[in-house]
Design an enzyme around this catalytic site. Structure first.
Site, PDB file in Angstrom:
ATOM      1  N   LYS A  32       0.848  -1.203   0.000  1.00 60.64           N
ATOM      2  CA  LYS A  32       0.000   0.000   0.000  1.00 60.64           C
ATOM      3  C   LYS A  32       0.878   1.245   0.000  1.00 60.64           C
ATOM      4  CE  LYS A  32      -3.901   2.076   2.572  1.00 60.64           C
ATOM      5  NZ  LYS A  32      -4.760   2.007   3.777  1.00 60.64           N
ATOM      6  N   SER A  57     -10.396   0.294   7.244  1.00 52.13           N
ATOM      7  CA  SER A  57      -9.756   0.354   5.919  1.00 52.13           C
ATOM      8  C   SER A  57      -9.081  -0.928   5.442  1.00 52.13           C
ATOM      9  CB  SER A  57      -8.728   1.478   5.881  1.00 52.13           C
ATOM     10  OG  SER A  57      -9.355   2.720   5.760  1.00 52.13           O
ATOM     11  N   SER A 112      -9.991   2.447   2.933  1.00 54.61           N
ATOM     12  CA  SER A 112      -9.023   3.088   2.079  1.00 54.61           C
ATOM     13  C   SER A 112      -8.076   2.138   1.343  1.00 54.61           C
ATOM     14  CB  SER A 112      -8.176   4.052   2.909  1.00 54.61           C
ATOM     15  OG  SER A 112      -7.341   3.345   3.805  1.00 54.61           O
TER      16      SER A 112
END
Lengths: 96, 492
Positions: free
Chosen positions: B79, B183, B159
């Site tokens: 990420k 998330s 997210s």
């Protein structure tokens, strides 16, 4: 508590966010919408409750030896600087 | 030969160990798959094929020398919130410009130390603020899943939308993710993948771009519960560089996935039955209850009575911490500077042009609730409500060993369907945010599909430091659910 346009301008100033004049009113409306939803927290009985300041229980912040652990590498530190010169960050004039 | 990209992490490691294929071969297979899919899904914001091949070759050499690490040769996605040495890291924000770290985050460093190979950096909501991956500076991520035969673009959640989309579409064996209010778990539930947020403090936050420091935790998104356990084992562990990192020894997470749940007491909270919840979610939850009972566990009713106040409390605490954390983006030391007539206007222009709309909104809320005259009414009150929520869990765990809930109040929605209403978007995290506020480990796993064929997830919440029970219950549910649905690769 309703957030007026004056408050929005003040908070934007505190947060160092340039807010164009035509965004002030819409932003006030958006923030009021969110804050109105948050107001339901007033229903909760918080009498005598300690505020929770950490998600970690029973652990005090550890101390470390006061020694240099990293450093002495100005090139690395400056690698992402928008502007640098002679091993220094170059910033706009701060003192007139 | 089978398509190597469809293997689980455990299968891939086994295949490399048995010399059926090399790390370079499986790495190349993923590089090809990403080339084909990424123009459609936008899951990766940076791909590093040359670096990946170089590291895969080095990994194959280590394995040949008998020096294979726990994740030797496994291609993973990282990420964009994790700083990666020499590879652009922006938290998908414009304010960071072309920031390229000169250091590696502890978590990604742990994975690479165990032999993992990085394929690239994964898209996400800007600074991890969002539940649909629509706030990214680099555009929305598209889910590989579709409603029946429609071609409406669906969100992979957020997210960690890039992580979820990439794992679900076979564009990596597993991915790192982070979870501040849901998330990891919400995107996992939306994409038929498994995600775990461990106990706060299990994973070091060092080198992870900060959002809300008392809530942020890293964890993996993976294809199976076992894979998620193996990834977490590598990611977690004490780090002196993060003062909130827990010194406790790590148990064997993978072994916990093989444990029986017979005799365990599983709590079911009445308050998670929310208004407007689709009947399919209710039915899935009932099904989950039947599955754990069939595996020999006992259901105990519990009460988490402050649940409805968790999201409003979160939307004080998280923006407050974010407004403080994001004060560092001033365009002086790194990032994209936008000059103004003096120092203050340079700050203001830099931040106004670098931060997206949602991030600016949260900075303003955070600044407002921390400002003079409002601190007690908002921030202090929210911290006290947070204590109430944590106490609810402490009380519940007097009788329950783990808690079973739905992971999300709905299946994945279409891109753009909720972006006009911040509060409707925030409500996505209604079942996940409580675990962040209380610092507890929680896992989401796919358990069924809805009428449109979209995945629906269950969530297992555990006591602090008891990821083992979470993995045991999660793996038990996974065996019972036998979820086999897979998104069709419509981009091929």
């Amino acid at each position: 508590m309703s957030i007026d346009e004056k408050t929005v301008r003040k908070v934007a100033k505190l947060a160092r966010l340039a807010l164009p004049e035509d965004r002030v009113k819409p932003m006030a409306d958006e923030l009021n919408g969110i804050m109105a939803w948050i107001e339901q927290l007033n229903e909760v009985d918080i009498e005598g409750v300690e505020p929770m300041t950490s998600a970690v229980e029973g652990l005090s912040l550890p101390m470390r030896e006061d020694v240099v652990t990293a450093g002495d590498d100005p090139q690395k530190v400056l690698k992402n600087a928008p502007k640098s010169e002679d091993g220094f960050f170059v910033v706009p004039k701060v003192v007139e | 030969m089978t398509d190597l990209t469809t293997l689980t992490l455990a299968q891939a490691l086994d295949g490399m160990e048995k010399k059926q294929f090399s790390s370079l071969e499986i790495t190349n297979a993923f590089i090809d798959a990403i080339d084909k899919a990424n123009p459609h899904l936008n899951a990766y914001v940076v791909t590093t094929p040359d670096l990946a091949r170089e590291r895969a070759k080095a990994s194959d050499a280590r394995r040949a020398q008998g020096k294979a690490g726990a994740l030797e040769g496994a291609p993973l996605g990282i990420k964009d919130l994790f700083c990666t040495e020499g590879v652009r890291t922006t938290a998908c924000s414009g304010v960071l410009g072309e920031f390229t770290p000169t250091y590696e985050s502890t978590v990604s460093g742990n994975l690479f130390g165990d032999g993992a190979v990085m394929l690239g950096k994964l898209n996400m909501d800007e600074f991890a603020m969002g539940s649909s991956n629509e706030t990214s500076h680099f555009g929305s991520v598209v889910s590989p899943w579709r409603r029946g035969n429609e071609d409406t673009k669906l969100t992979p959640g957020g997210s960690s939308g890039g992580s979820a989309s990439a794992v679900s579409a076979d564009l990596c064996l597993g991915a790192t993710a982070t979870d501040t209010g849901g998330s990891i778990r919400q995107p996992a539930a939306f994409t038929g993948t498994v995600g775990i947020k461990p106990t706060y403090g299990r994973c070091s936050r060092w080198g992870i771009v900060a959002f809300a420091s008392s809530l942020d935790q890293a964890g993996p998104i993976a294809k199976t519960v076992e894979d998620s356990a193996m990834l977490l084992q590598s990611m977690a562990g004490h780090d002196p560089k993060d003062s909130t990192s827990l010194p406790n020894a790590l148990p064997d997470f993978r072994a916990a996935t093989k444990r029986s749940i017979k005799g365990m007491k599983i709590g079911v909270p009445e308050e998670y039955r929310v208004d407007g919840m689709p009947p399919e979610i209710e039915a899935l939850w009932q099904q989950g209850i039947e599955w754990v009972k069939a595996a020999g566990a006992t259901i105990v009713p519990i009460s988490l009575k402050h649940t409805k106040y968790a999201l409003p409390a979160y939307y004080i605490v998280a923006p407050a911490e974010a407004s403080s954390n994001l004060a560092r983006y001033d365009g002086m030391r790194y990032g994209a500077r936008v000059a103004g007539k003096d120092l203050n206007s340079t700050y203001e222009n830099t931040r106004a042009s670098g931060f997206g709309k949602e991030v600016q909104r949260r900075i303003l809320i955070g600044t407002y609730v921390l400002s003079a005259g409002y601190y007690d009414a908002y921030y202090l009150r929210a911290q006290k409500v947070r204590q109430r929520i944590a106490q609810d869990f402490r009380d519940a765990f007097e009788t329950a060993d783990a808690i079973l809930t739905p992971a999300t109040p709905s299946a994945a929605f279409g891109l753009g369907e909720k972006s006009g209403d911040p509060v409707a978007m925030y409500l996505n995290d209604i079942f996940t945010v409580t675990a962040n506020l209380a610092g507890l480990p929680a896992l989401a796993l796919p358990a069924a599909t809805d009428a449109n064929g979209l995945p629906l997830g269950l969530q297992v919440i555990g006591k602090a430091l008891d990821e083992e029970s979470v993995f045991a219950v999660g793996a038990g549910l996974e065996r019972a659910a036998n979820f086999r649905a897979k998104a069709a690769k419509w981009w091929l």
